[in-house]
Design a protein around this motif. Sequence first.
Motif, mmCIF file in Angstrom:
data_model
loop_
_atom_site.group_PDB
_atom_site.id
_atom_site.type_symbol
_atom_site.label_atom_id
_atom_site.label_comp_id
_atom_site.label_asym_id
_atom_site.label_seq_id
_atom_site.Cartn_x
_atom_site.Cartn_y
_atom_site.Cartn_z
ATOM 1 N N VAL A 214 0.827 -1.212 0.000
ATOM 2 C CA VAL A 214 0.000 0.000 0.000
ATOM 3 C C VAL A 214 0.860 1.259 0.000
ATOM 4 O O VAL A 214 0.674 2.156 -0.816
ATOM 5 N N VAL A 215 1.839 1.333 0.900
ATOM 6 C CA VAL A 215 2.580 2.586 1.085
ATOM 7 C C VAL A 215 3.519 2.885 -0.076
ATOM 8 O O VAL A 215 3.904 4.055 -0.275
ATOM 9 N N LYS A 216 3.913 1.894 -0.856
ATOM 10 C CA LYS A 216 4.848 2.169 -1.958
ATOM 11 C C LYS A 216 4.169 2.832 -3.156
ATOM 12 O O LYS A 216 4.841 3.334 -4.049
ATOM 13 N N GLN A 217 2.830 2.819 -3.176
ATOM 14 C CA GLN A 217 2.095 3.413 -4.286
ATOM 15 C C GLN A 217 1.706 4.855 -3.972
ATOM 16 O O GLN A 217 1.251 5.157 -2.872
ATOM 17 N N ASP A 218 1.907 5.741 -4.935
ATOM 18 C CA ASP A 218 1.516 7.138 -4.749
ATOM 19 C C ASP A 218 0.000 7.298 -4.731
ATOM 20 O O ASP A 218 -0.547 8.084 -3.960
ATOM 21 N N LYS A 219 -0.686 6.548 -5.579
ATOM 22 C CA LYS A 219 -2.147 6.613 -5.652
ATOM 23 C C LYS A 219 -2.735 5.406 -4.926
ATOM 24 O O LYS A 219 -2.649 4.277 -5.396
ATOM 25 N N LYS A 220 -3.314 5.678 -3.760
ATOM 26 C CA LYS A 220 -3.808 4.592 -2.912
ATOM 27 C C LYS A 220 -5.036 3.896 -3.486
ATOM 28 O O LYS A 220 -5.370 2.789 -3.071
ATOM 29 N N CYS A 221 -5.712 4.552 -4.442
ATOM 30 C CA CYS A 221 -6.917 3.931 -4.995
ATOM 31 C C CYS A 221 -6.577 2.680 -5.793
ATOM 32 O O CYS A 221 -7.445 1.855 -6.066
ATOM 33 N N GLY A 222 -5.316 2.521 -6.155
ATOM 34 C CA GLY A 222 -4.906 1.327 -6.883
ATOM 35 C C GLY A 222 -4.435 0.214 -5.972
ATOM 36 O O GLY A 222 -3.936 -0.812 -6.438
ATOM 37 N N GLY B 284 11.930 -9.716 8.839
ATOM 38 C CA GLY B 284 13.186 -9.898 8.123
ATOM 39 C C GLY B 284 13.002 -10.512 6.751
ATOM 40 O O GLY B 284 13.681 -10.134 5.789
ATOM 41 N N VAL B 285 12.083 -11.442 6.634
ATOM 42 C CA VAL B 285 11.813 -12.068 5.337
ATOM 43 C C VAL B 285 11.219 -11.039 4.368
ATOM 44 O O VAL B 285 11.584 -10.999 3.190
ATOM 45 N N VAL B 286 10.314 -10.189 4.859
ATOM 46 C CA VAL B 286 9.746 -9.143 4.006
ATOM 47 C C VAL B 286 10.852 -8.219 3.502
ATOM 48 O O VAL B 286 10.906 -7.876 2.318
ATOM 49 N N TYR C 222 11.229 -1.687 1.296
ATOM 50 C CA TYR C 222 11.044 -1.810 2.742
ATOM 51 C C TYR C 222 11.673 -0.631 3.472
ATOM 52 O O TYR C 222 11.035 0.018 4.316
ATOM 53 N N MET C 223 12.911 -0.313 3.150
ATOM 54 C CA MET C 223 13.621 0.751 3.848
ATOM 55 C C MET C 223 13.120 2.143 3.449
ATOM 56 O O MET C 223 13.169 3.081 4.243
ATOM 57 N N ALA C 224 12.622 2.275 2.229
ATOM 58 C CA ALA C 224 12.154 3.582 1.757
ATOM 59 C C ALA C 224 10.758 3.928 2.241
ATOM 60 O O ALA C 224 10.337 5.095 2.154
ATOM 61 N N ASN C 225 10.033 2.944 2.785
ATOM 62 C CA ASN C 225 8.630 3.166 3.148
ATOM 63 C C ASN C 225 8.313 2.827 4.603
ATOM 64 O O ASN C 225 7.185 2.464 4.935
ATOM 65 N N GLY C 226 9.301 2.944 5.450
ATOM 66 C CA GLY C 226 9.042 2.825 6.882
ATOM 67 C C GLY C 226 9.097 1.436 7.465
ATOM 68 O O GLY C 226 9.009 1.276 8.690
ATOM 69 N N GLY C 227 9.202 0.419 6.636
ATOM 70 C CA GLY C 227 9.355 -0.939 7.136
ATOM 71 C C GLY C 227 8.204 -1.461 7.979
ATOM 72 O O GLY C 227 8.353 -2.459 8.690
ATOM 73 N N GLY C 228 7.066 -0.801 7.920
ATOM 74 C CA GLY C 228 5.935 -1.243 8.732
ATOM 75 C C GLY C 228 6.110 -0.953 10.209
ATOM 76 O O GLY C 228 5.349 -1.464 11.046
ATOM 77 N N ALA D 171 9.264 -5.230 13.624
ATOM 78 C CA ALA D 171 9.405 -4.255 12.544
ATOM 79 C C ALA D 171 10.470 -3.216 12.878
ATOM 80 O O ALA D 171 11.244 -2.812 12.003
ATOM 81 N N ALA D 172 10.537 -2.778 14.143
ATOM 82 C CA ALA D 172 11.513 -1.762 14.535
ATOM 83 C C ALA D 172 12.939 -2.284 14.420
ATOM 84 O O ALA D 172 13.844 -1.566 13.969
ATOM 85 N N ILE D 173 13.170 -3.520 14.817
ATOM 86 C CA ILE D 173 14.521 -4.090 14.761
ATOM 87 C C ILE D 173 14.987 -4.239 13.314
ATOM 88 O O ILE D 173 16.124 -3.900 12.974
ATOM 89 N N ILE D 174 14.135 -4.728 12.451
ATOM 90 C CA ILE D 174 14.532 -4.954 11.062
ATOM 91 C C ILE D 174 14.653 -3.631 10.300
ATOM 92 O O ILE D 174 15.563 -3.447 9.490
ATOM 93 N N TYR D 175 13.776 -2.673 10.576
ATOM 94 C CA TYR D 175 13.865 -1.354 9.934
ATOM 95 C C TYR D 175 15.038 -0.564 10.520
ATOM 96 O O TYR D 175 15.857 0.009 9.809
ATOM 97 N N ASN D 176 15.095 -0.484 11.854
ATOM 98 C CA ASN D 176 16.234 0.051 12.609
ATOM 99 C C ASN D 176 16.661 1.463 12.206
ATOM 100 O O ASN D 176 17.838 1.727 11.962
ATOM 101 N N LYS D 177 15.696 2.367 12.158
ATOM 102 C CA LYS D 177 15.977 3.786 11.986
ATOM 103 C C LYS D 177 15.638 4.512 13.294
ATOM 104 O O LYS D 177 14.765 4.069 14.050
#
Length: 288
Positions: A78-86, A151-153, A161-167, A245-251
């Motif tokens: 969902v978050v990687k798409q600019d237009k959420k309607c798609g 981690g698998v995701v 994953y890293m560009a969109n917050g990693g959940g 999610a926080a450990i794998i994203y780790n920002k």
Amino acid sequence: MEAKEEDVRLGANKFSERQPIGTAAQSQDEGKDYKEPPPAPFFEPGELTSWSFYRAGIAEFIATFLFLYISILTVMGVVKQDKKCGTVGIQGIAWAFGGMIFALVYCTAGISGGHINPAVTFGLFLARKLSLTRTVFYIVMQTLGAICGAGVVKGFQKHTYMANGGGANVVNAGYTKGDGLGAEIVGTFVLVYTVFSATDAKRSARDSHVPILAPLPIGFAVFLVHLATIPITGTGINPARSLGAAIIYNKDHAWDDHWIFWVGPFIGAALAALYHQVVIRAIPFKSK
């Protein structure tokens, strides 16, 4: 060979799961006069030598792994798409979380109780439904499963994953830390209260003629809480999910408000346990 099979059977059943969820909970006292089960011992060292104890922990690990894998993958879609309607949108994310809880609780109910959430485990521990030994083991296995699932995701699509917050759960812009904490407390209260109500053995005995599948209201509660609180915190209500999610994203920003996703759910779970055991069931006031 027969003696060996008998040993395995006795070992698997000697220490039964303290808090079954789903069909296991519904059939436990069905058609029988209700009798209040004894509280679980605070510490039960005998569990450590039982295969059923470790089998239950493995079930919690696998269930939480699958939960994070499907739910975080849906979030990324969902978050990687600019237009959420798609995309499936917030409603689809909520369905992914709620639907996976419904399926996984159903699958693991008779093995571990189908907790898949340290807050649920903590609430049931406070209600004396399981021992401290099992509580700690479950929380460790749930957390490890969540880390592996996230981690698998990330392994599938690292850049996305890293560009969109990693959940990862954070308090979103426009809301305060207090707003986030309150949302987590109330959301977890709704979930854990639903767990207590759906798995109440007395209710099952009284309403055995009503064919209600316990994982359904539990999954539906997760769905509804996500609809309400995704705009606030992304919806934690599950410390293992938030930590994985926080450990794998780790920002850094993923850790700034991370305490909220442990303190909030644990307070919500404690309040739900207190409300159900003291107010609804009035257990402290019952004569011995």
